[in-house]
Design a protein around this motif. Structure first.
Motif, PDB file in Angstrom:
ATOM      1  N   ARG A 133      -6.672   7.768   2.064  1.00 32.17           N
ATOM      2  CA  ARG A 133      -7.558   8.744   1.551  1.00 32.17           C
ATOM      3  C   ARG A 133      -7.121   9.912   0.567  1.00 32.17           C
ATOM      4  N   LEU A 134      -5.904   9.903   0.324  1.00 32.10           N
ATOM      5  CA  LEU A 134      -5.293  10.207  -0.792  1.00 32.10           C
ATOM      6  C   LEU A 134      -4.500   9.489  -1.732  1.00 32.10           C
ATOM      7  N   VAL A 135      -4.936   9.468  -2.990  1.00 34.39           N
ATOM      8  CA  VAL A 135      -4.281   8.562  -3.866  1.00 34.39           C
ATOM      9  C   VAL A 135      -3.855   9.210  -5.254  1.00 34.39           C
ATOM     10  N   THR A 136      -2.761   8.582  -5.718  1.00 31.97           N
ATOM     11  CA  THR A 136      -2.385   9.210  -7.176  1.00 31.97           C
ATOM     12  C   THR A 136      -3.402   8.444  -8.224  1.00 31.97           C
ATOM     13  N   ASP A 137      -2.979   8.953  -9.459  1.00 35.54           N
ATOM     14  CA  ASP A 137      -3.692   8.688 -10.621  1.00 35.54           C
ATOM     15  C   ASP A 137      -3.570   7.209 -10.747  1.00 35.54           C
ATOM     16  N   SER A 138      -2.199   6.961 -10.668  1.00 33.81           N
ATOM     17  CA  SER A 138      -1.814   5.577 -11.146  1.00 33.81           C
ATOM     18  C   SER A 138      -2.776   4.522 -10.176  1.00 33.81           C
ATOM     19  N   VAL A 139      -2.959   4.838  -8.796  1.00 36.75           N
ATOM     20  CA  VAL A 139      -3.767   4.097  -7.863  1.00 36.75           C
ATOM     21  C   VAL A 139      -5.015   3.789  -8.237  1.00 36.75           C
ATOM     22  N   LEU A 140      -5.501   5.136  -8.631  1.00 35.10           N
ATOM     23  CA  LEU A 140      -7.099   5.049  -9.326  1.00 35.10           C
ATOM     24  C   LEU A 140      -7.109   4.227 -10.572  1.00 35.10           C
ATOM     25  N   ASN A 224     -19.938   1.074  -8.830  1.00 31.95           N
ATOM     26  CA  ASN A 224     -18.854   1.786  -9.223  1.00 31.95           C
ATOM     27  C   ASN A 224     -18.051   2.692  -8.255  1.00 31.95           C
ATOM     28  N   ASP A 225     -18.506   2.348  -6.816  1.00 33.32           N
ATOM     29  CA  ASP A 225     -17.630   2.964  -5.843  1.00 33.32           C
ATOM     30  C   ASP A 225     -16.137   2.635  -5.740  1.00 33.32           C
ATOM     31  N   ILE A 226     -15.190   3.104  -5.392  1.00 33.14           N
ATOM     32  CA  ILE A 226     -13.750   2.866  -5.473  1.00 33.14           C
ATOM     33  C   ILE A 226     -13.576   1.699  -4.189  1.00 33.14           C
ATOM     34  N   VAL A 227     -13.015   0.649  -4.567  1.00 36.39           N
ATOM     35  CA  VAL A 227     -12.545  -0.239  -3.700  1.00 36.39           C
ATOM     36  C   VAL A 227     -11.050  -0.282  -3.472  1.00 36.39           C
ATOM     37  N   LEU A 228     -10.656  -0.247  -2.318  1.00 35.06           N
ATOM     38  CA  LEU A 228      -9.095  -0.358  -2.188  1.00 35.06           C
ATOM     39  C   LEU A 228      -8.652  -1.442  -0.935  1.00 35.06           C
ATOM     40  N   PRO A 229      -7.524  -2.019  -1.208  1.00 36.62           N
ATOM     41  CA  PRO A 229      -7.146  -2.802  -0.121  1.00 36.62           C
ATOM     42  C   PRO A 229      -6.733  -1.968   1.130  1.00 36.62           C
ATOM     43  N   GLU A 230      -7.202  -2.488   2.428  1.00 38.81           N
ATOM     44  CA  GLU A 230      -6.635  -1.779   3.549  1.00 38.81           C
ATOM     45  C   GLU A 230      -5.394  -2.374   3.960  1.00 38.81           C
ATOM     46  N   VAL A 231      -4.265  -1.425   4.441  1.00 38.74           N
ATOM     47  CA  VAL A 231      -2.807  -1.828   4.664  1.00 38.74           C
ATOM     48  C   VAL A 231      -2.787  -1.978   6.465  1.00 38.74           C
ATOM     49  N   GLY A 232      -2.136  -3.025   6.789  1.00 40.52           N
ATOM     50  CA  GLY A 232      -1.883  -3.185   8.124  1.00 40.52           C
ATOM     51  C   GLY A 232      -1.049  -2.116   8.655  1.00 40.52           C
TER      52      GLY A 232
END
Length: 365
Positions: A133-140, A224-232
């Motif tokens: 839920r909190l990400v860095t600029d590099s992740v974005l 344009n919603d952000i899509v990120l992989p979920e981590v187990g």
């Protein structure tokens, strides 16, 4: 304005309590049982460690002390449905004795860890530790974005296939919307908070695009919603079972806002604070929330909150408004759940160690 004021307030607290709390820790706080605490309790499916501790203690974060001297409980955070807890006394201190539902070796009980009671309800914790839920600029910068659907609709529903660019192999995905940027001083760092919109599963992929099938949805999905992989959970140093403990006496933290962008938050909602593993926070670190008392100016019959240069001021007492528990620490920030509140929690609230609050006789109930 609030940040600078509360920075001053935090320094004031630290200086004021520096002598009386130099050796403070949770052991110094009397372990007082709740009136009517049950002498025996049969653990049920759906219970949590926090619920059980709240049956016995006004401050559930003290529960390790209720169990720490008991040789019957090798790991007090592995309690299972069907186990029987009995209240007893040891050297004048209350302790809980555990009788397992059936006798299992310590190794087998650890193997059944996933069946053990969580600290808090899974629905309150897992969404925040399984996905960022909190990400860095590099992740974005490297994140995927929703391309749309084959039908070309602007608002996408749970029954439609959502597409993202590129070829992918990761199966579980989260779809998010930007909430805002969070900042802290010392060190000067920032992260972006995201609101979970939906979860999805990979169902098709090729070199140009991949298709995701929506599994759950909190609100409409937009292009344009952000899509990120979920981590187990097995790939994270996080758990659904952790024990609470007070922040160090000198520790304070600012409430930066709700993780979902709401102005006010209440019990079981999640806020962001400006402290993290860099500050030795971990899952379970507890804070009490206070709001600074107002200053009153003037003389009898003419009191006002407006500053009057020719008059002195009276500082009214600060107010205890609730408690929070860290459920996911990042390096410089943390997500914390509100475990109780007497009033809505906002950026005006300052997080302080329970050791400070308890030491001056103001304990959250």
């Amino acid at each position: 304005m609030f940040k600078s004021f509360y920075s001053f307030f935090a320094v004031f607290l630290s200086l004021f309590f520096s002598f009386t709390l130099s050796a403070a820790n949770s052991v110094d706080i009397p372990l007082v049982l709740k009136k009517g605490a049950p002498t025996t309790y049969l653990v049920k499916k759906g219970d949590t460690l926090w619920d059980i501790s709240a049956l016995y203690l006004d401050s559930p974060w003290l529960w390790p002390r209720l169990w720490q001297v008991n040789p019957d409980i090798d790991n007090p955070h592995l309690i299972y449905p069907g186990d029987k807890l009995s209240l007893m006394w040891h050297n004048g201190q209350p302790v809980l004795s555990l009788k397992p539902m059936r006798k299992l070796s310590p190794q087998l009980r650890i193997q059944r860890k996933n069946e053990a009671l969580p600290t808090l309800p899974d629905g309150l914790v897992l969404p925040y530790i399984k996905s960022d839920r909190l990400v860095t600029d590099s992740v974005l910068d490297t994140a995927q974005h929703v391309l749309g659907t084959s039908e070309g609709r602007k608002y996408l529903s749970a029954n439609e296939r959502v597409y993202i660019s590129g070829e992918h192999t990761h199966r579980e995905w989260g779809i998010y919307r930007w909430v805002g940027e969070l900042e802290r001083d010392e060190p000067d760092v920032s992260m972006t908070s995201l609101r979970l919109v939906a979860t999805a599963t990979l169902v098709q992929t090729n070199k140009e695009f991949s298709g995701l099938s929506v599994v759950s949805q909190q609100q409409e999905i937009l292009p344009n919603d952000i899509v990120l992989p979920e981590v187990g959970l097995d790939k994270l140093s996080l758990s659904r079972m952790f024990y609470p403990g007070p922040a160090k006496p000198e520790m304070t933290a600012h409430i930066l806002g709700s993780i979902d962008g709401a102005r006010y938050t209440a019990v079981n909602q999640v806020v962001v604070i400006d402290r993290g593993t860099h500050d030795n926070l971990r899952q379970g670190t507890m804070f009490h929330l206070i709001e600074a008392g107002s200053e009153v100016y003037g003389d009898a019959g003419e009191f006002t909150y407006d500053s009057l240069g020719e008059w002195g001021s009276i500082q009214l007492p600060d107010t205890l408004v609730g408690s929070i528990m860290v459920i996911r620490p990042y390096e410089y920030f943390s997500l914390a759940i509100i475990t109780n509140s007497q009033s809505p929690v906002s950026k005006r609230s300052l997080a302080v160690s329970p050791l400070i609050v308890n030491s001056v006789g103001r304990e959250a109930k």
